[in-house]
Scaffold this motif. Structure first.
Motif, mmCIF file in Angstrom:
data_model
loop_
_atom_site.group_PDB
_atom_site.id
_atom_site.type_symbol
_atom_site.label_atom_id
_atom_site.label_comp_id
_atom_site.label_asym_id
_atom_site.label_seq_id
_atom_site.Cartn_x
_atom_site.Cartn_y
_atom_site.Cartn_z
ATOM 1 N N ALA A 231 -7.063 18.152 -8.241
ATOM 2 C CA ALA A 231 -7.895 17.806 -7.331
ATOM 3 C C ALA A 231 -8.154 19.217 -6.491
ATOM 4 C CB ALA A 231 -7.051 16.473 -6.656
ATOM 5 N N PRO A 232 -9.127 18.920 -5.589
ATOM 6 C CA PRO A 232 -9.395 19.801 -4.657
ATOM 7 C C PRO A 232 -8.240 20.174 -3.577
ATOM 8 C CG PRO A 232 -11.029 18.224 -4.584
ATOM 9 C CD PRO A 232 -10.158 17.657 -5.340
ATOM 10 N N ASP A 233 -8.073 21.487 -3.225
ATOM 11 C CA ASP A 233 -6.872 21.907 -2.668
ATOM 12 C C ASP A 233 -6.798 21.328 -1.353
ATOM 13 O OD1 ASP A 233 -6.313 23.891 -4.191
ATOM 14 O OD2 ASP A 233 -7.181 25.538 -3.024
ATOM 15 N N TYR A 234 -7.580 20.493 -0.683
ATOM 16 C CA TYR A 234 -7.857 19.965 0.670
ATOM 17 C C TYR A 234 -7.123 18.573 0.459
ATOM 18 C CZ TYR A 234 -12.294 18.010 -1.236
ATOM 19 O OH TYR A 234 -13.143 17.390 -1.807
ATOM 20 N N LEU A 235 -6.974 18.118 -0.816
ATOM 21 C CA LEU A 235 -6.105 16.839 -1.138
ATOM 22 C C LEU A 235 -5.156 17.023 -1.669
ATOM 23 C CD1 LEU A 235 -8.912 14.359 -2.448
ATOM 24 C CD2 LEU A 235 -8.047 14.248 -0.160
ATOM 25 N N LEU A 236 -4.347 17.774 -1.903
ATOM 26 C CA LEU A 236 -3.302 18.292 -2.598
ATOM 27 C C LEU A 236 -1.975 17.916 -1.752
ATOM 28 C CD1 LEU A 236 -3.817 21.140 -5.484
ATOM 29 C CD2 LEU A 236 -4.019 18.384 -5.502
ATOM 30 N N ASP A 237 -0.869 17.378 -2.327
ATOM 31 C CA ASP A 237 0.462 17.591 -1.617
ATOM 32 C C ASP A 237 1.136 18.350 -2.678
ATOM 33 O OD1 ASP A 237 1.028 15.759 -3.620
ATOM 34 O OD2 ASP A 237 1.350 13.959 -2.404
ATOM 35 N N THR A 238 2.664 18.437 -2.166
ATOM 36 C CA THR A 238 3.468 19.152 -3.092
ATOM 37 C C THR A 238 4.376 18.125 -3.295
ATOM 38 O OG1 THR A 238 5.021 19.648 -1.441
ATOM 39 C CG2 THR A 238 3.280 21.263 -1.902
ATOM 40 N N THR A 239 5.279 18.397 -4.258
ATOM 41 C CA THR A 239 6.384 17.305 -4.852
ATOM 42 C C THR A 239 7.128 17.161 -3.793
ATOM 43 O OG1 THR A 239 6.216 18.115 -7.063
ATOM 44 C CG2 THR A 239 8.238 17.067 -6.484
ATOM 45 N N GLN A 240 7.468 18.080 -2.990
ATOM 46 C CA GLN A 240 8.237 17.767 -1.792
ATOM 47 C C GLN A 240 7.822 17.353 -0.593
ATOM 48 O OE1 GLN A 240 12.055 18.792 -2.050
ATOM 49 N NE2 GLN A 240 11.891 17.175 -0.217
ATOM 50 N N SER A 241 6.535 17.668 -0.313
ATOM 51 C CA SER A 241 6.026 16.849 0.973
ATOM 52 C C SER A 241 5.551 15.389 0.296
ATOM 53 C CB SER A 241 4.904 17.587 1.334
ATOM 54 O OG SER A 241 3.675 17.707 0.437
ATOM 55 N N ALA B 174 0.802 -1.027 -0.137
ATOM 56 C CA ALA B 174 -0.177 -0.011 0.091
ATOM 57 C C ALA B 174 0.784 1.225 0.101
ATOM 58 C CB ALA B 174 -1.055 0.112 1.313
ATOM 59 N N GLY B 175 0.199 2.210 -0.182
ATOM 60 C CA GLY B 175 0.948 3.513 -0.416
ATOM 61 C C GLY B 175 0.267 4.646 -0.262
ATOM 62 N N LYS B 176 0.913 5.916 0.199
ATOM 63 C CA LYS B 176 0.089 7.161 0.198
ATOM 64 C C LYS B 176 0.048 7.746 -1.224
ATOM 65 C CE LYS B 176 1.967 11.472 0.067
ATOM 66 N NZ LYS B 176 0.762 12.479 -0.090
ATOM 67 N N VAL B 177 -1.337 8.292 -1.525
ATOM 68 C CA VAL B 177 -1.455 8.967 -2.692
ATOM 69 C C VAL B 177 -0.642 10.400 -3.026
ATOM 70 C CG1 VAL B 177 -3.205 9.902 -4.156
ATOM 71 C CG2 VAL B 177 -3.719 7.831 -3.211
ATOM 72 N N LEU B 178 -0.081 10.280 -4.017
ATOM 73 C CA LEU B 178 0.612 11.503 -4.370
ATOM 74 C C LEU B 178 -0.235 12.280 -5.563
ATOM 75 C CD1 LEU B 178 4.324 9.699 -5.291
ATOM 76 C CD2 LEU B 178 3.751 11.451 -3.241
ATOM 77 N N TYR C 208 5.912 -1.502 0.588
ATOM 78 C CA TYR C 208 5.345 -0.118 0.365
ATOM 79 C C TYR C 208 5.276 -0.147 -1.072
ATOM 80 C CZ TYR C 208 4.413 4.705 0.559
ATOM 81 O OH TYR C 208 3.734 5.792 0.480
ATOM 82 N N ALA C 209 4.036 0.885 -1.775
ATOM 83 C CA ALA C 209 3.840 1.126 -2.948
ATOM 84 C C ALA C 209 3.966 2.394 -3.200
ATOM 85 C CB ALA C 209 2.545 0.331 -3.477
ATOM 86 N N ILE C 210 4.918 3.070 -4.030
ATOM 87 C CA ILE C 210 4.691 4.594 -4.145
ATOM 88 C C ILE C 210 3.541 4.473 -5.197
ATOM 89 C CG2 ILE C 210 6.256 6.183 -5.630
ATOM 90 C CD1 ILE C 210 8.600 4.682 -4.656
ATOM 91 N N THR C 211 2.925 5.713 -4.705
ATOM 92 C CA THR C 211 1.332 5.697 -5.390
ATOM 93 C C THR C 211 1.143 7.150 -6.184
ATOM 94 O OG1 THR C 211 0.865 4.157 -3.719
ATOM 95 C CG2 THR C 211 -0.965 5.114 -4.855
ATOM 96 N N PRO C 212 1.676 7.535 -7.249
ATOM 97 C CA PRO C 212 1.243 8.516 -7.926
ATOM 98 C C PRO C 212 -0.210 8.343 -8.487
ATOM 99 C CG PRO C 212 2.986 7.540 -9.044
ATOM 100 C CD PRO C 212 2.757 6.839 -7.734
ATOM 101 N N ARG C 213 -1.413 8.929 -8.098
ATOM 102 C CA ARG C 213 -2.652 8.593 -8.466
ATOM 103 C C ARG C 213 -2.960 8.137 -9.810
ATOM 104 N NH1 ARG C 213 -7.396 9.824 -5.071
ATOM 105 N NH2 ARG C 213 -8.535 8.206 -5.722
ATOM 106 N N PHE C 214 -2.738 9.098 -10.815
ATOM 107 C CA PHE C 214 -2.631 8.952 -12.206
ATOM 108 C C PHE C 214 -1.968 10.213 -12.737
ATOM 109 C CE2 PHE C 214 -7.306 10.124 -13.910
ATOM 110 C CZ PHE C 214 -7.330 11.019 -12.897
ATOM 111 N N ALA C 215 -1.497 10.154 -14.029
ATOM 112 C CA ALA C 215 -0.736 11.261 -14.484
ATOM 113 C C ALA C 215 -1.256 12.596 -14.373
ATOM 114 C CB ALA C 215 -0.529 10.968 -16.026
#
Ligand code: GUN
Ligand code: ZN
Length: 444
Positions: free
Chosen positions: A175-185, A166-170, A205-212
């Protein structure tokens, strides 16, 4: 496969099915093993013995209790789910939209709730419990953008001893502001989670960019760099699920040859990459899947529910350039935790492509095939000494109509096909995780 010196401490007996190889490549005859009366013994979390009951019985330590499941059962390796979103458990069956509108209308507002760790933990418990009720012992899981949602899932998986990736979505745009991270965070949070969890017991662990569309080039590049620092992690994302999505990716990344090339460009195509869907991939992209050792997760209930289309598994696995293909539920776009029901829909997807998915091919996909797609077929997905003791026991007469239909069945292939066409969670009699009984069905 790992051999084992473990001493058996438990054993189960009944008809058993497993695969010793890939029927898509080598045919059913030489890869499917069915024992009408087998014993599986295990100890220290691994299988110590598997084979015909008469033979194995004489090899077991005197006095070892053998639990008999009887002739109407079927012992199999636990099922695997290579693509699922645990945070979407509370929003399965969201009405009326296709992918991009479905994400905006239902998914993103739901995923917001996972900033609350207690809520995330409560859903993780329901989610993993439901997996076990359906015989799923390994899943490759999307969490949310919030790192605490990953902790919540892994804490529960660790308690149950499950082999879970599993992994944290990047997600840093669209997407709405309340769900955004930054490249660094996103990089920092993922790295901290990898250090905390990857390789701890059975956790992966799975590195997880949601989709392009929800990551900038910068974030995708950073995901590729993180993966090269921790190359034995997974990388999971979505590709070519929906035609509007494919067109959107083309407009967002005009310099790339196609959707998959966006990921390939950022070094995200290689072994342990798991791409959800891949319905609309071109022949050239399927060739890239093959040559890079990447995997597609086939999620038919989701693809029908969102009106996305239907993957041609046989085309994807064409022996001239076979891509690895696993099975996925893709909840909450998927509509069932039941792997039997997912196979039912995979059969229909094949029909719409003019192909016949035999029961043998289907059960392979649900077990060893998905383990192969995830590069863990040396650990799970089949019954053999040395494999981890993740086991499901099916009841082959779980409902009145299945019981009735089974009277007319002539061989194991027909019996398996009846199960995947008519069966659901009621067919799952027992689920063992690393040799521990974690689910047992009682009545209706
Ligand atoms: N593409 C991007 N995010 C998602 C998701 O959550 N579910 C599905 N089915 N497709 C996606
Ligand atoms: Zn998905």
């Amino acid at each position: 496969m790992a051999q084992t010196n473990a001493t058996p401490t438990a054993a189960i007996r009944g008809p058993a099915l497993t695969f010793t190889g890939d029927p898509f490549k080598d045919g059913i005859e030489s890869t499917m093993r069915y024992e009408s009366d087998a014993i599986v013994a295990f100890g220290d979390g691994v299988i110590t013995h598997f084979g015909a009951a008469d033979k194995v019985k004489s090899e077991l330590p005197a006095g070892l209790q053998v639990r008999e499941y009887g002739p109407d059962s079927l012992i199999s390796a636990g099922f695997l789910d290579s693509h699922v979103h645990f945070p979407q458990t509370p929003m399965i069956a969201a009405f009326g939209e296709q992918l991009l509108d479905w994400l905006n209308k239902y998914t993103f507002p739901t995923e917001r709730k996972y900033a609350d760790k207690a809520f995330a933990s409560s859903v993780a418990r329901v989610f993993l419990d439901e997996c076990l009720k359906n015989g799923i012992t390994t899943s490759c899981v999307y969490c949310t953008v919030f790192p605490q949602s990953v902790d919540a899932l892994f804490e529960e998986a660790e308690r149950l001893g499950m082999r879970i990736a599993a992994g944290k979505v990047l997600m840093n745009r669209n997407a709405p502001d309340y769900l955004l991270d930054t490249t660094q965070s996103g990089y920092d949070d993922s790295k901290a989670l990898i250090r905390k969890w990857h390789g701890r017991g059975r956790i992966m662990y799975a590195i997880t960019p949601r989709f392009a569309p929800t990551s900038t080039d910068d974030q995708l590049q950073s995901a590729g760099e993180l993966w090269s620092e921790f190359p034995d992690c997974y990388m999971q994302t979505h590709v070519s699920e929906n035609v509007d999505e494919v067109a959107w990716v083309k407009s967002l990344f005009p310099d790339r040859k196609g959707y998959l090339d966006v990921y390939d460009h950022h070094k995200l195509c290689r072994p342990r990459a798991v791409f959800g869907h891949g319905i609309h991939l071109t022949d050239e992209e399927l060739h890239t899947m093959h040559s890079t050792g990447s995997a597609i997760s086939h999620c038919p209930t989701s693809n029908f529910f969102l009106g996305s289309g239907y993957l041609d598994v046989f085309r994807a696995m064409d022996p001239s350039r076979p891509a690895r293909v696993g099975l996925g539920t893709d909840l909450g776009a998927g509509t069932s935790f039941s792997i039997l029901l997912t196979l039912n829909e995979a059969y229909k997807a094949a029909q719409l492509n003019g192909k016949k998915l035999t029961a043998a091919h289907a059960y392979y996909l649900a077990t060893r095939g998905t383990a192969h797609a995830m590069y863990i077929d040396d650990k799970v997905g089949s019954l053999a000494p040395g494999m981890e003791a993740d086991i499901v026991v099916l009841d082959m007469k779980s409902t009145p109509i299945i019981d009735y239909r089974m009277q007319f069945v002539e061989d194991i292939h027909e019996a398996l096909f009846v199960q995947m066409t008519l069966g659901d969670d009621r067919a799952v009699q027992a689920t063992y995780v690393a040799g521990t009984l974690r689910h047992e069905r009682h009545g209706d």
